[in-house]
Scaffold this motif. Sequence first.
Motif, PDB file in Angstrom:
ATOM      1  N   ASP A 101       0.867  -1.171   0.000  1.00  0.00           N
ATOM      2  CA  ASP A 101       0.000   0.000   0.000  1.00  0.00           C
ATOM      3  C   ASP A 101       0.903   1.220   0.000  1.00  0.00           C
ATOM      4  O   ASP A 101       2.014   1.187   0.534  1.00  0.00           O
ATOM      5  N   ASN A 103       0.708   3.731   1.775  1.00  0.00           N
ATOM      6  CA  ASN A 103       0.999   4.089   3.171  1.00  0.00           C
ATOM      7  C   ASN A 103       2.220   3.344   3.696  1.00  0.00           C
ATOM      8  O   ASN A 103       2.978   3.883   4.502  1.00  0.00           O
ATOM      9  N   GLU A 104       2.389   2.104   3.277  1.00  0.00           N
ATOM     10  CA  GLU A 104       3.536   1.310   3.732  1.00  0.00           C
ATOM     11  C   GLU A 104       4.861   1.878   3.246  1.00  0.00           C
ATOM     12  O   GLU A 104       5.893   1.673   3.858  1.00  0.00           O
ATOM     13  N   GLU A 106       5.515   5.104   2.767  1.00  0.00           N
ATOM     14  CA  GLU A 106       5.721   6.507   3.147  1.00  0.00           C
ATOM     15  C   GLU A 106       7.038   6.739   3.873  1.00  0.00           C
ATOM     16  O   GLU A 106       7.611   7.816   3.791  1.00  0.00           O
TER      17      GLU A 106
END
Length: 124
Positions: A101, A103-104, A106
Motif C-alpha cells: 500500500d 501508506n507502507e 511513506e
Amino acid sequence: MTLENIAYIAPIIKKYSQSTLPIKTTYKLLKLSKFVQSEMDNYQKILDTIIEKYADKDENGDVIRLENGNFQIAEEAVDKANKELQDLVSVEIEIPDIKFDLNELESIELTPVELDVLMNFINE
C-alpha cells in the motif's frame, strides 16, 4: 512483466534491504527480494550460456575477457547473439501477488523512476 523490468527492481530492493521498516513492509520486501533473486539467477544462467555460445575463446576454449570485464563476439555472430539477448530480456515473467500500500512506503524515499519500476507491486 519482462525479465528486463525485474532486473530494474534488484537495485531498489538492495537499497532498502538494510533499512528498518515496519514488519509487514519488511516481510513483503523480503518476499519480493527472493522472487527477484530467483529470476536474476535464472537470467544469469541463460546469459552465461549465450556468452559461452557466442563469445570469442582462447586456445583452451575459455571465453576471452576484455580489460573492462566484457567479452567480444565475432562480427558474424553479433546479430544472432543480440537476438538471443533481446529474446531473453523480453521473456514475460509471472509476478507473485505481493502488493504494497502507498501508506507502507511513506517511510522510504523513492525517486520517480524507482516508483515507476515498483508500480506493479503497489496498490493505489
